[in-house]
Scaffold this active site. Structure first.
Site, mmCIF file in Angstrom:
data_model
loop_
_atom_site.group_PDB
_atom_site.id
_atom_site.type_symbol
_atom_site.label_atom_id
_atom_site.label_comp_id
_atom_site.label_asym_id
_atom_site.label_seq_id
_atom_site.Cartn_x
_atom_site.Cartn_y
_atom_site.Cartn_z
ATOM 1 N NE ARG A 96 -3.093 -0.096 3.411
ATOM 2 C CZ ARG A 96 -4.072 -0.669 2.923
ATOM 3 N NH1 ARG A 96 -4.783 -0.532 2.047
ATOM 4 N NH2 ARG A 96 -4.521 -1.753 3.872
ATOM 5 C CE1 TYR A 97 0.620 4.162 4.217
ATOM 6 C CE2 TYR A 97 0.891 1.709 5.141
ATOM 7 C CZ TYR A 97 0.253 3.015 5.316
ATOM 8 O OH TYR A 97 -0.861 3.235 6.115
ATOM 9 N NE ARG A 100 5.400 2.209 6.008
ATOM 10 C CZ ARG A 100 5.050 3.282 5.522
ATOM 11 N NH1 ARG A 100 5.598 3.554 4.242
ATOM 12 N NH2 ARG A 100 4.113 4.070 6.003
ATOM 13 C CB CYS A 109 -3.655 -15.814 16.751
ATOM 14 S SG CYS A 109 -3.820 -14.653 15.111
ATOM 15 C CB CYS A 113 -8.099 -10.631 19.290
ATOM 16 S SG CYS A 113 -6.495 -10.948 19.747
ATOM 17 C CB CYS A 116 -9.110 -10.138 14.992
ATOM 18 S SG CYS A 116 -7.860 -10.217 13.640
ATOM 19 N NE ARG A 118 -4.549 -8.451 8.425
ATOM 20 C CZ ARG A 118 -3.318 -8.196 9.022
ATOM 21 N NH1 ARG A 118 -2.586 -8.785 9.796
ATOM 22 N NH2 ARG A 118 -2.497 -6.973 8.695
ATOM 23 C CG ASP A 276 -8.911 -1.609 11.425
ATOM 24 O OD1 ASP A 276 -8.715 -0.279 11.044
ATOM 25 O OD2 ASP A 276 -7.944 -2.216 11.421
ATOM 26 C CG ASP A 313 -5.042 1.140 8.519
ATOM 27 O OD1 ASP A 313 -4.663 1.760 7.670
ATOM 28 O OD2 ASP A 313 -4.309 0.195 8.857
ATOM 29 C CE LYS A 320 -0.961 1.080 10.317
ATOM 30 N NZ LYS A 320 -0.642 0.324 9.102
HETATM 31 C C1 LIG Z 1 0.169 -0.622 8.688
HETATM 32 C C2 LIG Z 1 0.897 -0.973 7.334
HETATM 33 C C3 LIG Z 1 2.127 -0.817 7.182
HETATM 34 C C4 LIG Z 1 3.215 -0.377 8.174
HETATM 35 O O1 LIG Z 1 2.816 1.144 8.554
HETATM 36 P P1 LIG Z 1 3.919 1.971 9.456
HETATM 37 O O2 LIG Z 1 3.137 3.012 9.599
HETATM 38 O O3 LIG Z 1 5.114 2.139 8.775
HETATM 39 O O4 LIG Z 1 4.225 1.215 10.556
HETATM 40 C C5 LIG Z 1 2.526 -1.311 6.050
HETATM 41 N N1 LIG Z 1 1.556 -1.649 5.183
HETATM 42 C C6 LIG Z 1 0.487 -2.021 5.529
HETATM 43 C C7 LIG Z 1 -0.354 -2.503 4.361
HETATM 44 C C8 LIG Z 1 -0.209 -1.612 6.625
HETATM 45 O O5 LIG Z 1 -1.442 -1.799 6.982
HETATM 46 S S1 SF4 Z 2 -5.553 -9.024 16.538
HETATM 47 FE FE1 SF4 Z 2 -6.041 -10.848 15.017
HETATM 48 S S2 SF4 Z 2 -4.136 -11.291 14.123
HETATM 49 FE FE2 SF4 Z 2 -3.682 -10.258 15.890
HETATM 50 S S3 SF4 Z 2 -3.359 -11.682 17.604
HETATM 51 FE FE3 SF4 Z 2 -5.545 -11.165 17.679
HETATM 52 S S4 SF4 Z 2 -6.421 -12.716 16.233
HETATM 53 FE FE4 SF4 Z 2 -4.505 -12.880 15.803
#
Ligand SMILES: *Cc1c(COP(=O)(O)O)cnc(C)c1O
Ligand code: SF4
Length: 353
Positions: A96-97, A100, A109, A113, A116, A118, A276, A313, A320
């Site tokens: 996305r960025y 990175r 996990c 959670c 979560c 995801r 989220d 986010d 973010k």
């Molecule tokens: C959060 C995230 C990152 C890392 O973001 P930082 O602000 O650098 O910590 C990188 N890629 C994705 C898709 C993310 O959601």
């Molecule tokens: S937030 Fe989601 S990915 Fe992170 S530890 Fe909890 S269940 Fe696992």
């Protein structure tokens, strides 16, 4: 010999996790059928260590791990709130960025959670496999602009030391990858995983950073603290990504205690996330003002080291963005009128020269 923070190997503790509705229903006087209807949709896993942190029904630990009927009754929210799939050139990797990527290397996990983001994916083996990991590595190799790889999941530290070592070696063999980051909740949810053997492995891959995830001071047990200190002693800078959750940590006093206690085990608060908008998590959502209020009550009142970036986010994959309380009261032609943390007004020249 220095083994993990407790005597049982982490694999054994994990293998004793509760995954079925019956026992939890009995333990807390819940309706087993209702519970089951939730866990059929979103898996439950509570390892005995984390389960043991619950002091009473509905406390902040309970709310994070025990399924709630509202997960399926409230239908608000999105299946992929951050559009991770739309920004995914190969399955399990999100780019996305510019510099990175987020690279999912594990589907499981130590505890699932309930909040979560995801939750539609974790605990399902189809999410990540050897083929997606190979494809992810190949993508990173081809893209020289990627200088920072963030391993996530699921939880990367649920991989065996051997598998983790293979992935880290493959990443370190790519010359343009400067920084490796691991996002892991196990220092909080299964601190026994942080063995000497693991930290001896991880420290071969510096610069390696680890962001963990604590949401409440009750999670900072002696075992969790020892796990963090052991990682820090291996030279791994530790950050914390806390999620703001209704009924868990949505008050300034709890949050201040958490942030201060994290510093005591050498974890630096990094992000405080607005929860989220994931489907099945609406009962955890807080108004945006709540996070800003919390930051306002931290800034200046306690050390700047305790201050995470409060961020959302953006749904739809915008990334973010940070939110700050408003300190500027007004802008004159030559100066700003600002309020300090005590609410006192000051003037500051726009161009001091
Ligand atoms: C959060 C995230 C990152 C890392 O973001 P930082 O602000 O650098 O910590 C990188 N890629 C994705 C898709 C993310 O959601
Ligand atoms: S937030 Fe989601 S990915 Fe992170 S530890 Fe909890 S269940 Fe696992």
């Amino acid at each position: 010999m220095n083994s993990g923070p407790a005597d049982s190997p982490w694999e054994e503790i994990l293998a004793e996790s509760v995954t079925g509705a019956g026992m939890i229903a009995e333990l807390f006087g819940l309706d087993a059928d209702e519970l089951k209807s939730v866990t059929e949709r979103y898996p439950m896993r509570i390892n005995p260590y984390y389960l043991g942190l619950i002091r009473r029904k509905h406390d902040p630990i309970y709310r994070q791990c025990i399924p709630d009927i509202r997960e399926i009754r409230l239908d608000d929210g999105l299946d992929d709130p951050l559009a991770e799939e739309a920004f995914s050139p190969v399955p399990g990797l999100t780019h996305r960025y510019p510099d990175r990527v987020l690279f999912l290397v594990s589907a499981s996990c130590a505890m699932y959670c309930r909040f979560c983001n995801r939750k539609r994916k974790v605990g399902r083996p189809s999410m990540v496999n050897d083929a997606t990991i190979e494809a992810g590595l190949a993508y990173i190799r081809r893209h020289e602009e990627i200088r920072d790889v963030l391993l996530s999941g699921g939880d990367p530290l649920l991989l065996s030391d051997e598998r983790l070592g293979e992935i880290l070696s493959a990443l370190r063999a790519i010359s343009h990858v400067e920084i490796i980051r691991i996002g892991s909740r196990v220092p909080c949810t299964l601190p026994h995983r942080i063995t000497q053997r693991l930290t001896d492995l991880l420290k071969q891959f510096h610069p390696l950073y680890l962001n963990t995830h604590f949401n409440h001071p009750d999670e900072l047990t002696p075992e969790a603290g020892a796990a963090c200190v052991r990682l820090a002693d291996a030279g791994i800078p530790l950050g914390c990504q806390t999620v703001l959750l209704r009924g868990v940590n949505d008050d300034p006093g709890t949050m201040r205690e958490l942030m201060q206690k994290l510093l005591m085990v050498r974890v630096r608060p990094y992000y405080l996330f607005q929860a989220d908008l994931a489907r099945g998590t609406a009962h955890f959502w807080t108004p945006l003002e709540k996070g800003i209020e919390i930051i306002r009550e931290l800034q200046g009142h306690t050390s700047g080291l305790c201050l995470p970036h409060f961020a959302i986010d953006l749904p739809g994959g915008g990334g973010k963005i940070p939110f700050l309380p408003q300190y500027v009261e007004s802008r004159g032609s030559n100066s700003l009128e600002v309020k300090n943390f005590r609410g006192q007004t000051f003037r500051y020249p726009l161009s001091p020269f």
